[in-house]
Design a protein around this motif. Sequence first.
Motif, PDB file in Angstrom:
ATOM      1  N   ASN A 496       0.787  -1.234   0.000  1.00  0.00           N
ATOM      2  CA  ASN A 496       0.000   0.000   0.000  1.00  0.00           C
ATOM      3  C   ASN A 496       0.818   1.282   0.000  1.00  0.00           C
ATOM      4  OD1 ASN A 496      -2.326  -1.621   0.180  1.00  0.00           O
ATOM      5  ND2 ASN A 496      -2.247  -1.631   2.424  1.00  0.00           N
ATOM      6  N   ALA A 497       2.104   1.202   0.358  1.00  0.00           N
ATOM      7  CA  ALA A 497       2.863   2.447   0.526  1.00  0.00           C
ATOM      8  C   ALA A 497       4.268   2.384  -0.049  1.00  0.00           C
ATOM      9  CB  ALA A 497       2.930   2.804   2.007  1.00  0.00           C
ATOM     10  N   ALA A 498       4.611   1.345  -0.804  1.00  0.00           N
ATOM     11  CA  ALA A 498       5.982   1.241  -1.328  1.00  0.00           C
ATOM     12  C   ALA A 498       6.356   2.439  -2.180  1.00  0.00           C
ATOM     13  CB  ALA A 498       6.143  -0.046  -2.128  1.00  0.00           C
ATOM     14  N   SER A 499       5.415   2.979  -2.938  1.00  0.00           N
ATOM     15  CA  SER A 499       5.724   4.101  -3.827  1.00  0.00           C
ATOM     16  C   SER A 499       6.117   5.348  -3.045  1.00  0.00           C
ATOM     17  CB  SER A 499       4.518   4.411  -4.726  1.00  0.00           C
ATOM     18  OG  SER A 499       3.389   4.763  -3.935  1.00  0.00           O
ATOM     19  N   ARG A 500       5.654   5.466  -1.790  1.00  0.00           N
ATOM     20  CA  ARG A 500       6.006   6.618  -0.961  1.00  0.00           C
ATOM     21  C   ARG A 500       7.315   6.403  -0.193  1.00  0.00           C
ATOM     22  NH1 ARG A 500       0.667   7.832   2.376  1.00  0.00           N
ATOM     23  NH2 ARG A 500      -0.221   6.063   1.244  1.00  0.00           N
ATOM     24  N   LEU A 501       7.856   5.195  -0.292  1.00  0.00           N
ATOM     25  CA  LEU A 501       9.048   4.863   0.493  1.00  0.00           C
ATOM     26  C   LEU A 501      10.259   4.529  -0.366  1.00  0.00           C
ATOM     27  CD1 LEU A 501       7.284   2.587   3.147  1.00  0.00           C
ATOM     28  CD2 LEU A 501       8.193   4.884   3.539  1.00  0.00           C
ATOM     29  N   THR A 502      10.170   4.730  -1.674  1.00  0.00           N
ATOM     30  CA  THR A 502      11.248   4.278  -2.554  1.00  0.00           C
ATOM     31  C   THR A 502      12.553   5.046  -2.350  1.00  0.00           C
ATOM     32  OG1 THR A 502      10.349   5.747  -4.264  1.00  0.00           O
ATOM     33  CG2 THR A 502       9.738   3.415  -4.374  1.00  0.00           C
ATOM     34  N   GLU A 503      12.490   6.251  -1.784  1.00  0.00           N
ATOM     35  CA  GLU A 503      13.745   6.958  -1.536  1.00  0.00           C
ATOM     36  C   GLU A 503      14.416   6.490  -0.257  1.00  0.00           C
ATOM     37  OE1 GLU A 503      13.402  11.130  -0.989  1.00  0.00           O
ATOM     38  OE2 GLU A 503      11.787  11.008   0.490  1.00  0.00           O
ATOM     39  N   TRP A 504      13.733   5.639   0.512  1.00  0.00           N
ATOM     40  CA  TRP A 504      14.290   5.081   1.752  1.00  0.00           C
ATOM     41  C   TRP A 504      14.722   3.646   1.485  1.00  0.00           C
ATOM     42  CZ3 TRP A 504      14.993   8.141   5.964  1.00  0.00           C
ATOM     43  CH2 TRP A 504      14.309   9.371   5.970  1.00  0.00           C
ATOM     44  N   PRO A 505      16.023   3.386   1.378  1.00  0.00           N
ATOM     45  CA  PRO A 505      16.461   2.015   1.104  1.00  0.00           C
ATOM     46  C   PRO A 505      16.058   1.023   2.185  1.00  0.00           C
ATOM     47  CG  PRO A 505      18.267   3.579   0.790  1.00  0.00           C
ATOM     48  CD  PRO A 505      17.160   4.324   1.450  1.00  0.00           C
ATOM     49  N   LEU A 506      16.005   1.479   3.447  1.00  0.00           N
ATOM     50  CA  LEU A 506      15.749   0.569   4.555  1.00  0.00           C
ATOM     51  C   LEU A 506      14.636   1.136   5.442  1.00  0.00           C
ATOM     52  CD1 LEU A 506      16.682  -2.062   5.933  1.00  0.00           C
ATOM     53  CD2 LEU A 506      18.319  -0.707   7.254  1.00  0.00           C
ATOM     54  N   VAL A 507      13.585   0.343   5.616  1.00  0.00           N
ATOM     55  CA  VAL A 507      12.469   0.697   6.491  1.00  0.00           C
ATOM     56  C   VAL A 507      12.336  -0.417   7.520  1.00  0.00           C
ATOM     57  CG1 VAL A 507       9.990   1.140   6.645  1.00  0.00           C
ATOM     58  CG2 VAL A 507      11.289   1.955   4.656  1.00  0.00           C
ATOM     59  N   ILE A 508      12.355  -0.044   8.806  1.00  0.00           N
ATOM     60  CA  ILE A 508      12.337  -1.043   9.874  1.00  0.00           C
ATOM     61  C   ILE A 508      11.081  -0.852  10.716  1.00  0.00           C
ATOM     62  CG2 ILE A 508      13.584  -2.047  11.808  1.00  0.00           C
ATOM     63  CD1 ILE A 508      16.150  -0.905  10.667  1.00  0.00           C
ATOM     64  N   LEU A 509      10.290  -1.907  10.816  1.00  0.00           N
ATOM     65  CA  LEU A 509       9.064  -1.900  11.600  1.00  0.00           C
ATOM     66  C   LEU A 509       9.395  -2.367  13.015  1.00  0.00           C
ATOM     67  CD1 LEU A 509       5.948  -1.680  11.751  1.00  0.00           C
ATOM     68  CD2 LEU A 509       5.841  -4.029  10.888  1.00  0.00           C
ATOM     69  N   VAL A 510       9.186  -1.513  13.999  1.00  0.00           N
ATOM     70  CA  VAL A 510       9.510  -1.812  15.395  1.00  0.00           C
ATOM     71  C   VAL A 510       8.305  -1.469  16.266  1.00  0.00           C
ATOM     72  CG1 VAL A 510      11.998  -1.461  15.122  1.00  0.00           C
ATOM     73  CG2 VAL A 510      10.538   0.493  15.708  1.00  0.00           C
ATOM     74  N   ASP A 511       8.368  -1.856  17.517  1.00  0.00           N
ATOM     75  CA  ASP A 511       7.260  -1.580  18.436  1.00  0.00           C
ATOM     76  C   ASP A 511       7.256  -0.146  18.949  1.00  0.00           C
ATOM     77  OD1 ASP A 511       6.017  -4.213  18.492  1.00  0.00           O
ATOM     78  OD2 ASP A 511       7.830  -4.875  19.516  1.00  0.00           O
ATOM     79  N   ASP A 512       8.407   0.527  18.945  1.00  0.00           N
ATOM     80  CA  ASP A 512       8.492   1.883  19.492  1.00  0.00           C
ATOM     81  C   ASP A 512       9.522   2.675  18.693  1.00  0.00           C
ATOM     82  OD1 ASP A 512       8.489   4.194  20.994  1.00  0.00           O
ATOM     83  OD2 ASP A 512       9.516   3.314  22.725  1.00  0.00           O
ATOM     84  N   ALA A 513       9.115   3.252  17.576  1.00  0.00           N
ATOM     85  CA  ALA A 513      10.048   3.941  16.674  1.00  0.00           C
ATOM     86  C   ALA A 513      10.723   5.126  17.350  1.00  0.00           C
ATOM     87  CB  ALA A 513       9.315   4.389  15.406  1.00  0.00           C
ATOM     88  N   SER A 514       9.954   5.997  17.962  1.00  0.00           N
ATOM     89  CA  SER A 514      10.540   7.209  18.551  1.00  0.00           C
ATOM     90  C   SER A 514      11.443   6.885  19.731  1.00  0.00           C
ATOM     91  CB  SER A 514       9.428   8.163  19.003  1.00  0.00           C
ATOM     92  OG  SER A 514       8.674   8.611  17.890  1.00  0.00           O
ATOM     93  N   GLY A 515      11.157   5.790  20.433  1.00  0.00           N
ATOM     94  CA  GLY A 515      11.916   5.452  21.627  1.00  0.00           C
ATOM     95  C   GLY A 515      13.322   4.977  21.356  1.00  0.00           C
ATOM     96  N   ILE A 516      13.621   4.547  20.130  1.00  0.00           N
ATOM     97  CA  ILE A 516      14.958   4.021  19.832  1.00  0.00           C
ATOM     98  C   ILE A 516      15.686   4.814  18.755  1.00  0.00           C
ATOM     99  CG2 ILE A 516      14.207   1.702  20.468  1.00  0.00           C
ATOM    100  CD1 ILE A 516      14.271   0.992  17.482  1.00  0.00           C
ATOM    101  N   ALA A 517      15.041   5.840  18.203  1.00  0.00           N
ATOM    102  CA  ALA A 517      15.583   6.513  17.021  1.00  0.00           C
ATOM    103  C   ALA A 517      16.878   7.273  17.289  1.00  0.00           C
ATOM    104  CB  ALA A 517      14.537   7.460  16.433  1.00  0.00           C
ATOM    105  N   HIS A 518      17.112   7.698  18.523  1.00  0.00           N
ATOM    106  CA  HIS A 518      18.247   8.572  18.794  1.00  0.00           C
ATOM    107  C   HIS A 518      19.277   7.940  19.720  1.00  0.00           C
ATOM    108  CE1 HIS A 518      15.846  11.602  16.805  1.00  0.00           C
ATOM    109  NE2 HIS A 518      14.873  11.415  17.669  1.00  0.00           N
TER     110      HIS A 518
END
Length: 587
Positions: A496-518
Amino acid sequence: MVPTNLRAFLDILRRENQLIEISAPVDPNLELAEIHRRVIDEQGPALLFTNVKGSSFPVVSNLFGTTRRVDLAFGPKPEQFMKAVINATSTLMPPTPQALWGERALIKDLLKVGTKKVQPGQAPILGGLKQDNPLAGLPVLTSWQEDGGPFVTLPLVYTEHPDGGHHNLGMYRIQVYDDFTTGMHWQIHKGGGFHYHEAEKRNKPLPVTVFLGGPPALIASAIAPVPEHLPELMLASLILGQKLPMVENPHGGHRLVAEAEFAICGVVPPHTRRAEGPFGDHFGYYSLIHDFPVFNVNHVWHRKDAIYPATIVGKPRQEDYFLGEFLQRLLEPAFPMAMPGVKDLWTYAETGFHPLAAAVVRESYSREALGTAFRILGEGQLSLTKFLIVTDKPTVLANFTELLETVLERFDPGRDLFIFNKTSHDTLDYTGGQLNHGSKAVLLGTGDPVRELPRAYTAGELPEIHDIAVYCGGCLLVSGASYAAEPELPQRLLANAASRLTEWPLVILVDDASGIAHDQTKFLWTVFTRFNPASDMYAQSSVNRHHIAYEVPIVIDARMKPGYPDELFPREDIVELVDRRWKEYFA
């Protein structure tokens, strides 16, 4: 001067204000571990507990919990010596008189490497002997409330090949069952396990000696990822800068490390197994119950004033992180000799080491880097690597953001990602769904950049995703429903969203994105301990002549999944107890 035994190291730590003595009574069941965890989280000092309930022996922990203390334990000379040895391999070929004279200082140091026999009167290890209930009174720790029992956390397990000659010194978990018996957690690809396999084929028991303490160099050599046939006692001597003193055991069997604190002597009988675990481990989860060999203890030698050394395992960063840093620096000069084409190599303690490794390699012809990646995956314990990242660009591998951006700038999804199913996993990695089984992935990024990495997400909302965060250029973290609620979320995200993510080589699905981003430690631990490449990596792809060519984005599902072991958390009443007594410990 590198300390030659544990108490010499403690004297150094005292002078440097790196040691605190705790005289308040402390329970080795959970309480001591909780104190240790809080202190190491604050980069605090080593801890000497002098009043441990149920034992007359003091306990010291957090010996290596900072880079500073590791430096005090080993100093700069071992790294300098290793570099000199590697450099000399070229200057001494051929070994002309002039070349030998030029390396005379190195040759003098090399003559110090080895072991030496000392008389019983010069061996503190023979100061005391326990034969009746030999394990009784040892302050063996229980670190986590769901642990199967107390276990020795800094065991230096010494074995010899049944045919004689080659020895192994490794660190394998020792669960204490009773006053005579422990488990022996020999994992796959471990030298002690190889020796036991050979003894078992002969239907013979394998003699084992478990040392505790001694020179810090001995502890480092036991966990060093050295080639199978490199003697660990020689490495300990190299780090120590002098021959390692050994003494004959008056009761027969292996020689004993003269300066050790304890030597637990016995045998592991063939074809005997016993349930071991569960245990909180250095992956940050509970390893589950499995059958392992059994160690029958005959007797225990110890110093008259023996100190019991211990560590606590759990979520990174723990002491193994800082020891791992030192060992990788020490062994780095040898990588090109053992694996031609490898310029630099790093395994990540934040993940438990085996789940993630990276290398800077030579690319003197097309795809040489891929061949070198296969070489790495065929080398000793590195063969247990789950995810290997390779580049030919000079990169500080310990800085994962720098590495990942370097690779993603150059990554061609049609040729540079390889996923191999039905391979081995580390025994403590349960993401493959079966003990010791799983898969591997190799990600290459060589040559010139092929894209400019995005550093901010601006493509609007993503269906079923409620949190979006950027880890680094080209790597996007996203969170939605849990795996238990929506196991097929990554497939739908691609559809459903690959076309919006093609400039991102790597997309990681996690339980808490903001909690580990930094936070590199949280990111690496969360991501690489929670996915199996073959079952949790998704991308649109095509097959041409048996090669799978992927398209960006590559989606990794690193959510917690049913069947994974539980994450480690301290028991609430122990937390409250330590809160209440905190000032008493440090009065």
